[in-house]
Design a protein around this motif. Structure first.
Motif, PDB file in Angstrom:
ATOM      1  N   HIS A 154      15.646   5.225 -11.885  1.00 47.09           N
ATOM      2  CA  HIS A 154      15.777   5.048 -10.242  1.00 47.09           C
ATOM      3  C   HIS A 154      17.346   4.575 -10.095  1.00 47.09           C
ATOM      4  N   GLN A 155      17.018   3.328 -10.604  1.00 46.71           N
ATOM      5  CA  GLN A 155      18.485   2.753 -10.912  1.00 46.71           C
ATOM      6  C   GLN A 155      19.938   4.053 -11.029  1.00 46.71           C
ATOM      7  N   MET A 156      19.569   3.905 -13.151  1.00 46.42           N
ATOM      8  CA  MET A 156      20.483   4.820 -13.520  1.00 46.42           C
ATOM      9  C   MET A 156      20.534   6.188 -12.983  1.00 46.42           C
ATOM     10  N   GLY A 157      20.116   6.373 -11.702  1.00 43.49           N
ATOM     11  CA  GLY A 157      19.571   7.826 -10.381  1.00 43.49           C
ATOM     12  C   GLY A 157      22.072   7.534  -9.755  1.00 43.49           C
ATOM     13  N   HIS A 158      21.143   5.780  -9.006  1.00 41.18           N
ATOM     14  CA  HIS A 158      21.908   5.675  -8.473  1.00 41.18           C
ATOM     15  C   HIS A 158      23.790   4.987  -9.241  1.00 41.18           C
ATOM     16  N   ILE A 159      23.739   5.047 -10.245  1.00 44.25           N
ATOM     17  CA  ILE A 159      24.459   4.992 -11.657  1.00 44.25           C
ATOM     18  C   ILE A 159      25.226   6.191 -12.029  1.00 44.25           C
ATOM     19  N   CYS A 188      15.632 -11.195  -6.081  1.00 37.77           N
ATOM     20  CA  CYS A 188      14.571  -9.384  -8.175  1.00 37.77           C
ATOM     21  C   CYS A 188      14.816  -8.173  -7.416  1.00 37.77           C
ATOM     22  N   HIS A 189      14.487  -7.896  -6.177  1.00 34.38           N
ATOM     23  CA  HIS A 189      14.800  -6.245  -5.792  1.00 34.38           C
ATOM     24  C   HIS A 189      15.938  -5.827  -6.096  1.00 34.38           C
ATOM     25  N   ALA A 190      15.491  -4.266  -6.964  1.00 34.64           N
ATOM     26  CA  ALA A 190      15.956  -3.974  -7.838  1.00 34.64           C
ATOM     27  C   ALA A 190      17.416  -2.888  -7.402  1.00 34.64           C
ATOM     28  N   SER A 191      18.137  -3.299  -7.212  1.00 35.91           N
ATOM     29  CA  SER A 191      19.615  -2.444  -7.136  1.00 35.91           C
ATOM     30  C   SER A 191      21.111  -1.816  -8.339  1.00 35.91           C
ATOM     31  N   ALA A 192      21.717  -1.029  -7.742  1.00 35.25           N
ATOM     32  CA  ALA A 192      22.893  -0.283  -8.547  1.00 35.25           C
ATOM     33  C   ALA A 192      23.874  -0.921  -7.807  1.00 35.25           C
ATOM     34  N   TRP A 193      24.287  -1.386  -8.400  1.00 29.19           N
ATOM     35  CA  TRP A 193      26.010  -1.655  -7.856  1.00 29.19           C
ATOM     36  C   TRP A 193      27.531  -1.158  -8.118  1.00 29.19           C
ATOM     37  N   ALA A 233       7.865  -8.489   5.648  1.00 23.10           N
ATOM     38  CA  ALA A 233       7.210  -8.890   4.094  1.00 23.10           C
ATOM     39  C   ALA A 233       7.676  -7.614   3.546  1.00 23.10           C
ATOM     40  N   LYS A 234       8.306  -6.784   3.577  1.00 31.25           N
ATOM     41  CA  LYS A 234       8.571  -5.583   3.008  1.00 31.25           C
ATOM     42  C   LYS A 234      10.381  -5.681   2.841  1.00 31.25           C
ATOM     43  N   PHE A 235      10.936  -5.551   1.805  1.00 28.26           N
ATOM     44  CA  PHE A 235      12.612  -5.900   1.365  1.00 28.26           C
ATOM     45  C   PHE A 235      13.460  -5.579   2.456  1.00 28.26           C
ATOM     46  N   HIS A 236      13.105  -4.482   3.164  1.00 25.82           N
ATOM     47  CA  HIS A 236      13.767  -3.181   3.242  1.00 25.82           C
ATOM     48  C   HIS A 236      14.015  -3.885   5.072  1.00 25.82           C
ATOM     49  N   ILE A 237      13.168  -4.879   5.764  1.00 29.99           N
ATOM     50  CA  ILE A 237      13.103  -4.960   6.700  1.00 29.99           C
ATOM     51  C   ILE A 237      13.649  -5.687   6.583  1.00 29.99           C
ATOM     52  N   ALA A 294       1.398  -1.669   0.033  1.00 29.60           N
ATOM     53  CA  ALA A 294       0.060  -0.029  -0.345  1.00 29.60           C
ATOM     54  C   ALA A 294       1.421   1.361   0.282  1.00 29.60           C
ATOM     55  N   GLN A 295       1.905   1.224  -0.306  1.00 30.42           N
ATOM     56  CA  GLN A 295       3.146   1.899  -0.523  1.00 30.42           C
ATOM     57  C   GLN A 295       3.005   2.846  -1.807  1.00 30.42           C
ATOM     58  N   SER A 296       2.178   2.487  -2.377  1.00 26.65           N
ATOM     59  CA  SER A 296       2.194   3.074  -3.539  1.00 26.65           C
ATOM     60  C   SER A 296       0.354   3.198  -4.246  1.00 26.65           C
ATOM     61  N   PRO A 349      18.029   0.637   5.732  1.00 27.01           N
ATOM     62  CA  PRO A 349      16.963   2.067   6.650  1.00 27.01           C
ATOM     63  C   PRO A 349      16.163   2.298   5.747  1.00 27.01           C
ATOM     64  N   TYR A 350      15.088   2.915   5.762  1.00 27.02           N
ATOM     65  CA  TYR A 350      14.250   3.291   4.841  1.00 27.02           C
ATOM     66  C   TYR A 350      14.013   5.111   4.746  1.00 27.02           C
ATOM     67  N   LEU A 351      14.425   5.662   5.756  1.00 26.18           N
ATOM     68  CA  LEU A 351      14.335   6.830   5.878  1.00 26.18           C
ATOM     69  C   LEU A 351      14.217   7.922   4.839  1.00 26.18           C
ATOM     70  N   ARG A 352      15.666   7.473   3.751  1.00 27.25           N
ATOM     71  CA  ARG A 352      16.332   7.816   2.795  1.00 27.25           C
ATOM     72  C   ARG A 352      15.450   8.219   2.014  1.00 27.25           C
ATOM     73  N   TYR A 353      13.913   6.736   2.017  1.00 29.12           N
ATOM     74  CA  TYR A 353      12.786   7.366   0.316  1.00 29.12           C
ATOM     75  C   TYR A 353      12.257   8.468   1.119  1.00 29.12           C
ATOM     76  N   PHE A 354      12.248   8.548   2.426  1.00 28.61           N
ATOM     77  CA  PHE A 354      10.934   9.413   3.100  1.00 28.61           C
ATOM     78  C   PHE A 354      11.244  10.920   2.579  1.00 28.61           C
ATOM     79  N   PHE A 397      20.106  11.832  -0.710  1.00 28.64           N
ATOM     80  CA  PHE A 397      20.811  12.362  -2.187  1.00 28.64           C
ATOM     81  C   PHE A 397      21.014  10.789  -3.213  1.00 28.64           C
ATOM     82  N   GLU A 398      20.994  10.119  -2.686  1.00 23.33           N
ATOM     83  CA  GLU A 398      21.355   9.008  -3.570  1.00 23.33           C
ATOM     84  C   GLU A 398      20.287   8.612  -4.439  1.00 23.33           C
ATOM     85  N   GLU A 399      18.886   8.135  -3.151  1.00 25.74           N
ATOM     86  CA  GLU A 399      17.329   8.057  -3.959  1.00 25.74           C
ATOM     87  C   GLU A 399      16.900   9.230  -4.974  1.00 25.74           C
TER      88      GLU A 399
HETATM   89  O1  KAF Z   1      13.580  -0.424  -2.990  1.00 23.94           O
HETATM   90  C1  KAF Z   1      14.163   0.767  -3.512  1.00 23.94           C
HETATM   91  C2  KAF Z   1      14.673   0.714  -5.558  1.00 23.94           C
HETATM   92  C3  KAF Z   1      15.414  -0.203  -4.776  1.00 23.94           C
HETATM   93  C4  KAF Z   1      17.100   0.929  -4.776  1.00 23.94           C
HETATM   94  O2  KAF Z   1      17.667   1.269  -6.262  1.00 23.94           O
HETATM   95  O3  KAF Z   1      16.864   1.529  -4.163  1.00 23.94           O
HETATM   96  C5  KAF Z   1      18.257   0.208  -3.736  1.00 23.94           C
HETATM   97  C6  KAF Z   1      17.985  -0.821  -2.454  1.00 23.94           C
HETATM   98  C7  KAF Z   1      18.905  -1.622  -2.385  1.00 23.94           C
HETATM   99  C8  KAF Z   1      18.924  -3.282  -3.316  1.00 23.94           C
HETATM  100  C9  KAF Z   1      19.704  -3.983  -2.159  1.00 23.94           C
HETATM  101  C10 KAF Z   1      20.723  -3.880  -1.407  1.00 23.94           C
HETATM  102  C11 KAF Z   1      20.934  -2.336  -1.431  1.00 23.94           C
HETATM  103  C12 KAF Z   1      20.243  -1.125  -1.153  1.00 23.94           C
HETATM  104  N1  KAF Z   1      19.620   0.628  -3.325  1.00 23.94           N
HETATM  105  C13 KAF Z   1      20.160   1.004  -4.330  1.00 23.94           C
HETATM  106  O4  KAF Z   1      20.008   0.118  -5.082  1.00 23.94           O
HETATM  107  C14 KAF Z   1      21.481   2.062  -4.035  1.00 23.94           C
HETATM  108  C15 KAF Z   1      21.344   2.489  -2.640  1.00 23.94           C
HETATM  109  C16 KAF Z   1      22.424   3.790  -2.674  1.00 23.94           C
HETATM  110  C17 KAF Z   1      23.451   3.520  -3.420  1.00 23.94           C
HETATM  111  C18 KAF Z   1      23.939   2.372  -3.955  1.00 23.94           C
HETATM  112  C19 KAF Z   1      22.651   1.030  -3.992  1.00 23.94           C
HETATM  113  N2  KAF Z   1      13.119   1.687  -3.736  1.00 23.94           N
HETATM  114  C20 KAF Z   1      12.133   1.650  -2.178  1.00 23.94           C
HETATM  115  C21 KAF Z   1      11.464   3.140  -2.504  1.00 23.94           C
HETATM  116  C22 KAF Z   1      11.388   3.661  -3.429  1.00 23.94           C
HETATM  117  C23 KAF Z   1      12.287   4.456  -4.079  1.00 23.94           C
HETATM  118  C24 KAF Z   1      11.243   4.579  -5.775  1.00 23.94           C
HETATM  119  C25 KAF Z   1      10.040   4.594  -6.100  1.00 23.94           C
HETATM  120  C26 KAF Z   1       8.968   4.115  -4.977  1.00 23.94           C
HETATM  121  C27 KAF Z   1       9.772   3.351  -3.743  1.00 23.94           C
HETATM  122  C28 KAF Z   1      10.569   0.650  -2.752  1.00 23.94           C
HETATM  123  O5  KAF Z   1      10.712  -0.404  -3.510  1.00 23.94           O
HETATM  124  O6  KAF Z   1       9.994   0.589  -1.312  1.00 23.94           O
END
Ligand code: KAF
Ligand code: ZN
Length: 587
Positions: free
Chosen positions: A347-352, A316-321, A471-475, A244-246, A480-485, A373-375
């Motif tokens: 969003h991921q290309m923003g990290h890249i 499968c949870h997206a991430s940038a490396w 049930a939420k990936f970040h937990i 229910a986040q979007s 941490p999740y404050l970065r998204y707020f 800032f990264e997000e």
């Molecule tokens: O989790 C994400 C996108 C994944 C990510 O790009 O933020 C990813 C999270 C992650 C996954 C595995 C290990 C570490 C972090 N963060 C990165 O890929 C990342 C972050 C900082 C530096 C380098 C890469 N978005 C959040 C919030 C969100 C963001 C934007 C739109 C909708 C929702 C979500 O889906 O609840």
């Protein structure tokens, strides 16, 4: 004495040279694990994590021996102080090994969990179960997916999570913090963080409550009074998203002007045979149109842009490396051809782009000014993309102009994605901080999780046999999740600044920075600083302000006036006065 400033510089150079190698090996091993989950790759990752922690422990301990206060060079001082927080590497070796194993266990449980039909196949979250949550309009089916996912993940990780909290707090204390929540908050270097956040949340409350009241009315029309209480919260499984986040996936149910439906961009993408690679190319094209950097060859050779079809388990949870060698940067994403995934790729290309811009800095400064800032980088671009006729005119939008009714529909779409997110993003870490500081004890984890102003409405009674936070990936991934707020607010502040730089005079939501070298330059000057400067200084460079401010998001959300008018006409009640959380205690 030995630990003087000259020695500090030699020490830091030695740190630089050894860190790149150790971190590169760790990233490779992590990548191999999350793109091919099996015992062997797990062992290899745990081994490389141990090496990285030993390295951090040695250099962190040494860094503490320098008398930083007496040093002159601000960069040396900043570097040495950053080295001193070594996070989990402060744990005794056997506890660190246990901690790494439980972290991997929780994240892997989440990534491999499936929801099984009574008789028939078991379905993974991405994309089958998420597809149900996004597209089904049958509340029984939605409930099946919602409950099935929580049953598949929660109970399995609850015990592990309790041990995770203990070890996290022990690591935090060994770094000189009260608990892990305090360590997470210290990233923002602000002693007014909590009240600043509370203030931002209060400022955004009218926006959220009016949107919530409007949604409830519209869902009441569709699902009827037996499901929707007009004075209560909205059942969490009806909002088009597993958490229910979007709420953007149910825009069709709540369109202010149903006779002016927005284009189904996902359908257009499929009709035009868009492929994942084209989505990545489009995203890169936007960044280079601003004069920003393009991705190196390794990116296209080594990224995982689609779920691999050889039956292996992947995360499968997206991430940038960032592989910390200046040329190897990758994205891992199980891409589907949808507008939602197109935004996720931006969003991921923003990290890249951040990685590329700061790749020549010391490895100590290869991070964002702060995590928000990264997000925010990718999110700022998506604000232009979505209002960005050029890209959507690649046939993804059938008509150019938007009359005022279509514009309200469009703004509603943005609000359902951005405004609905506010309480969710704010609450995720507010409740986790309470778990870490002991305010929330483990015997009430689940009910406390539902007590927040989330709309507090599980569709069926939840008990302490459940563990819904997992049930939420970040937990489950201890992310941490404050970065998204904060990035939600920052993205509008950045958007406003970049639009001003392009000379855009009109309404903020019509601004599109595509092709603007001015906007690109402003962004570049910020991104290439990495974390070498305090983030208020970096914020000032781009926006002229040193504080995160909700003014821009409020300006953008012109929709509020329309919503308030609509709600007043309907005599809507704001919030959910009828509601107190109920919980059946299992007898
Ligand atoms: O989790 C994400 C996108 C994944 C990510 O790009 O933020 C990813 C999270 C992650 C996954 C595995 C290990 C570490 C972090 N963060 C990165 O890929 C990342 C972050 C900082 C530096 C380098 C890469 N978005 C959040 C919030 C969100 C963001 C934007 C739109 C909708 C929702 C979500 O889906 O609840
Ligand atoms: Zn991100």
């Amino acid at each position: 004495d030995f630990y003087n400033e000259t020695m500090a510089k030699i020490f830091l150079q030695y740190y630089e040279n050894t860190t790149r190698v150790v971190w590169n090996r760790f990233m490779e091993a992590s990548w191999n694990y999350v793109t091919n989950i099996n015992q062997q790759n797990l062992e290899e990752m745990l081994l490389k994590d141990m090496e990285r922690s030993q390295h951090m422990l040695f250099f962190g301990t040494q860094a503490r021996l320098f008398k930083i206060a007496r040093f002159q060079d601000p960069v040396v001082k900043r570097m040495l102080s950053k080295l001193q927080n070594i996070d989990k590497a402060a744990l005794p070796k056997d506890e660190l090994r246990e901690y790494n194993k439980l972290l991997a266990y929780m994240e892997t449980m989440y990534s491999t969990a499936q929801v099984c039909m009574n008789e028939g196949p078991c379905l993974p979250l991405q994309r089958d179960i998420e597809e149900v949550m996004a597209t089904s309009r049958d509340q029984k089916e939605l409930l099946w997916a919602w409950q099935g996912w929580r049953d598949a993940v929660g109970p399995q990780v609850r015990m592990t999570f309790e041990r995770y909290v203990q070890l996290s707090n022990k690591a935090a204390k060994l770094n000189g913090y009260e608990d892990m929540g305090a360590l997470w908050q210290s990233t923002y270097k602000s002693d007014t963080l909590e009240q600043d956040l509370e203030h931002l949340y209060q400022e955004l409350q009218p926006l959220y409550l009016n949107l919530h009241a409007y949604m409830r009315r519209a869902l009441h029309r569709h699902y009827g009074p037996e499901l929707i209480d007009l004075r209560g919260p909205i059942p969490a499984h009806l909002l088009g998203n597993m958490w229910a986040q979007s709420w953007v996936n149910i825009l069709d149910l709540v369109l202010p002007f149903p006779k002016k439906p927005l284009d189904d961009i996902t359908r257009n993408m499929k009709v035009q045979h868009w492929k994942p690679e084209k989505m990545f190319i489009e995203a890169e094209n936007f960044y280079t149109s601003l004069g920003l950097l393009s991705t190196p060859p390794d990116f296209w050779r080594k990224s995982m842009m689609e779920r691999l079809a050889d039956g292996r388990e992947v995360e499968c949870h997206a991430s940038a490396w960032d592989f910390y060698n200046g040329q190897d940067f990758r994205i891992k994403k199980c891409t589907e051809v949808t507008i939602e995934d197109l935004f996720s790729i931006f969003h991921q290309m923003g990290h890249i782009q951040y990685f590329l811009q700061y790749k020549n800095l010391s490895v100590i400064f290869r991070a964002g000014a702060n995590p928000a800032f990264e997000e925010a980088v990718g999110l700022v671009i998506t604000l232009s993309v979505f209002s960005h006729k050029h890209l959507l005119n690649k046939g993804l939008l059938s008509h150019q102009h938007q009359d005022s009714e279509e514009e309200v529909n469009f703004l509603m779409g943005i609000a359902l994605d951005k405004i609905a997110f506010i309480p969710f993003a704010y609450l995720m870490d507010l409740s986790r901080w309470k778990v870490f500081d002991g305010t929330i004890q483990k015997d009430v984890y689940n009910q406390e999780w539902w007590r927040g102003p989330l709309a507090c409405a599980p569709p069926i009674p939840r008990t302490e046999e459940d563990f819904d936070p997992a049930a939420k990936f970040h937990i489950s991934a201890s992310m941490p999740y404050l970065r998204y707020f904060l990035s939600l607010v920052l993205q509008f502040q950045f958007h406003e600044a970049l639009c001003k730089a392009t000379g855009h005079m009109g309404l903020l939501h019509r601004c599109d920075i595509y092709n603007s070298k001015m906007a690109g330059k402003l962004l570049e000057d910020v991104l290439k600083l990495g974390s070498s400067k305090p983030w208020p200084e970096v914020l000032e460079k781009i926006t002229g302000e040193t504080k995160v401010s909700a003014k821009a998001i409020m300006t953008y959300s012109k929709l509020l006036n329309w919503l308030v008018t609509e709600n007043v006409q309907q005599w809507e009640i704001l919030g959910w006065p009828d509601f107190s959380c109920y919980f059946e205690e299992k007898e």
